[in-house]
Design a protein around this motif. Structure first.
Motif, PDB file in Angstrom:
ATOM      1  N   LEU A  74     -27.978 -28.092   9.501  1.00 24.33           N
ATOM      2  CA  LEU A  74     -26.551 -28.391   9.598  1.00 24.33           C
ATOM      3  C   LEU A  74     -26.309 -29.568  10.533  1.00 24.33           C
ATOM      4  CD1 LEU A  74     -26.845 -25.112   9.290  1.00 24.33           C
ATOM      5  CD2 LEU A  74     -24.462 -25.168   9.881  1.00 24.33           C
ATOM      6  N   THR A  75     -25.191 -30.224  10.334  1.00 30.83           N
ATOM      7  CA  THR A  75     -24.722 -31.243  11.269  1.00 30.83           C
ATOM      8  C   THR A  75     -23.639 -30.615  12.127  1.00 30.83           C
ATOM      9  OG1 THR A  75     -25.166 -33.058   9.762  1.00 30.83           O
ATOM     10  CG2 THR A  75     -23.541 -33.471  11.475  1.00 30.83           C
ATOM     11  N   PRO A  76     -23.762 -30.714  13.445  1.00 28.74           N
ATOM     12  CA  PRO A  76     -22.678 -30.199  14.283  1.00 28.74           C
ATOM     13  C   PRO A  76     -21.437 -31.079  14.137  1.00 28.74           C
ATOM     14  CG  PRO A  76     -24.314 -31.331  15.628  1.00 28.74           C
ATOM     15  CD  PRO A  76     -24.846 -31.302  14.226  1.00 28.74           C
ATOM     16  N   LEU A  77     -20.286 -30.480  14.352  1.00 31.80           N
ATOM     17  CA  LEU A  77     -19.051 -31.257  14.354  1.00 31.80           C
ATOM     18  C   LEU A  77     -19.176 -32.350  15.407  1.00 31.80           C
ATOM     19  CD1 LEU A  77     -16.189 -31.463  13.149  1.00 31.80           C
ATOM     20  CD2 LEU A  77     -15.413 -30.029  15.039  1.00 31.80           C
ATOM     21  N   HIS A  78     -18.752 -33.540  15.063  1.00 28.32           N
ATOM     22  CA  HIS A  78     -18.813 -34.722  15.937  1.00 28.32           C
ATOM     23  C   HIS A  78     -20.245 -35.199  16.163  1.00 28.32           C
ATOM     24  CE1 HIS A  78     -14.605 -33.942  16.512  1.00 28.32           C
ATOM     25  NE2 HIS A  78     -14.846 -32.819  17.143  1.00 28.32           N
ATOM     26  N   GLY A  79     -21.207 -34.739  15.365  1.00 27.50           N
ATOM     27  CA  GLY A  79     -22.597 -35.161  15.500  1.00 27.50           C
ATOM     28  C   GLY A  79     -22.930 -36.293  14.543  1.00 27.50           C
ATOM     29  N   ASP A  80     -23.929 -37.066  14.922  1.00 29.06           N
ATOM     30  CA  ASP A  80     -24.411 -38.131  14.041  1.00 29.06           C
ATOM     31  C   ASP A  80     -25.176 -37.520  12.872  1.00 29.06           C
ATOM     32  OD1 ASP A  80     -23.654 -40.718  15.202  1.00 29.06           O
ATOM     33  OD2 ASP A  80     -24.875 -40.096  16.911  1.00 29.06           O
ATOM     34  N   PHE A  81     -25.226 -38.246  11.767  1.00 30.90           N
ATOM     35  CA  PHE A  81     -26.018 -37.811  10.626  1.00 30.90           C
ATOM     36  C   PHE A  81     -27.498 -37.971  10.964  1.00 30.90           C
ATOM     37  CE2 PHE A  81     -22.710 -38.856   7.090  1.00 30.90           C
ATOM     38  CZ  PHE A  81     -21.945 -37.782   7.493  1.00 30.90           C
ATOM     39  N   GLU A  82     -28.273 -36.954  10.681  1.00 28.50           N
ATOM     40  CA  GLU A  82     -29.725 -36.980  10.871  1.00 28.50           C
ATOM     41  C   GLU A  82     -30.349 -37.073   9.484  1.00 28.50           C
ATOM     42  OE1 GLU A  82     -30.504 -33.402  13.080  1.00 28.50           O
ATOM     43  OE2 GLU A  82     -29.375 -34.109  14.810  1.00 28.50           O
ATOM     44  N   VAL A  83     -30.456 -38.297   8.982  1.00 26.65           N
ATOM     45  CA  VAL A  83     -30.944 -38.537   7.636  1.00 26.65           C
ATOM     46  C   VAL A  83     -32.408 -38.119   7.540  1.00 26.65           C
ATOM     47  CG1 VAL A  83     -31.364 -40.296   5.887  1.00 26.65           C
ATOM     48  CG2 VAL A  83     -29.280 -40.384   7.285  1.00 26.65           C
ATOM     49  N   ALA A  84     -32.714 -37.248   6.582  1.00 26.10           N
ATOM     50  CA  ALA A  84     -34.075 -36.729   6.413  1.00 26.10           C
ATOM     51  C   ALA A  84     -34.864 -37.627   5.460  1.00 26.10           C
ATOM     52  CB  ALA A  84     -34.031 -35.308   5.869  1.00 26.10           C
ATOM     53  N   PRO A  85     -35.980 -38.175   5.919  1.00 26.25           N
ATOM     54  CA  PRO A  85     -36.788 -39.001   5.011  1.00 26.25           C
ATOM     55  C   PRO A  85     -37.405 -38.181   3.877  1.00 26.25           C
ATOM     56  CG  PRO A  85     -37.888 -38.733   7.136  1.00 26.25           C
ATOM     57  CD  PRO A  85     -36.532 -38.102   7.257  1.00 26.25           C
ATOM     58  N   ASP A  86     -37.574 -36.881   4.102  1.00 27.29           N
ATOM     59  CA  ASP A  86     -38.136 -35.985   3.089  1.00 27.29           C
ATOM     60  C   ASP A  86     -37.061 -35.011   2.595  1.00 27.29           C
ATOM     61  OD1 ASP A  86     -37.940 -34.744   5.544  1.00 27.29           O
ATOM     62  OD2 ASP A  86     -39.819 -33.640   5.354  1.00 27.29           O
ATOM     63  N   ALA A  87     -35.906 -35.554   2.268  1.00 31.56           N
ATOM     64  CA  ALA A  87     -34.750 -34.746   1.882  1.00 31.56           C
ATOM     65  C   ALA A  87     -35.007 -33.930   0.625  1.00 31.56           C
ATOM     66  CB  ALA A  87     -33.546 -35.656   1.662  1.00 31.56           C
ATOM     67  N   ASP A  88     -34.415 -32.746   0.599  1.00 32.24           N
ATOM     68  CA  ASP A  88     -34.376 -31.941  -0.622  1.00 32.24           C
ATOM     69  C   ASP A  88     -32.938 -31.529  -0.943  1.00 32.24           C
ATOM     70  OD1 ASP A  88     -33.827 -29.931   1.219  1.00 32.24           O
ATOM     71  OD2 ASP A  88     -35.481 -28.646   0.620  1.00 32.24           O
TER      72      ASP A  88
END
Length: 172
Positions: A74-88
């Motif tokens: 999850l992304t916390p409210l007001h948090g930066d996006f943590e883009v996953a290089p191995d996204a599913d």
């Protein structure tokens, strides 16, 4: 003769859409949910191909900010996006439709557009945090409530005011 602007257009979000996005956000959310323009611009820069707007009658009336992620994260409210290089999964962080455009189907249209993008990228899941009593909307889109997997993700969910629900959907 110039062709009239299309009634509805879904397109990639651009930096020059930021003022419209902020105006929609302010019209839709309580004070605890409003996220500032600097953060939204950082998110757009982190994942420039997973943010979209819906124009109706030539004006931006809705937006969807998302990013490549992993199921269970999850992304916390007001948090930066943590883009996953191995996204599913495509994490839908923020969908908002200006109240004046309610009933035009812009939200579901943006969601379907995002799913198509995710499938082309090879991501087979979509996740989100439902806020402000929106669970019913998301259930109608095929999402189901899911319990976050660990204490860190539970803590991230707790950053959202009120009753917030982590939800997931398989994309086919």
């Amino acid at each position: 003769m110039d062709a009239a602007a299309p009634l509805l257009l879904v397109r990639d979000m651009r930096a020059d859409d930021l003022a419209a996005v902020l105006a929609i956000q302010l019209a839709c959310y309580g004070a605890g949910f409003v996220e500032d323009g600097v953060l939204i611009a950082r998110r757009l820069a982190a994942s420039p191909h997973t943010g979209w707007v819906a124009e109706h009658g030539g004006a931006v009336r809705a937006y969807l900010a998302a990013y490549p992620s992993q199921r269970g994260k999850l992304t916390p409210l007001h948090g930066d996006f943590e883009v996953a290089p191995d996204a599913d999964a495509l994490y839908l962080h923020d969908l908002a439709v200006h109240p004046e455009a309610s009933g035009l189907g812009l939200g579901p249209r943006l969601v379907r557009h995002a799913w198509a993008h995710a499938l082309r990228a090879g991501w087979r899941h979509s996740t989100l945090v439902s806020v402000q009593a929106s669970v019913g909307f998301w259930e109608r889109q095929g999402y189901a409530a899911t319990v976050p997997a660990d204490d860190l993700q539970q803590a991230r969910l707790a950053t959202y005011p009120g009753h917030s629900v982590y939800m997931a959907r398989r994309l086919d």
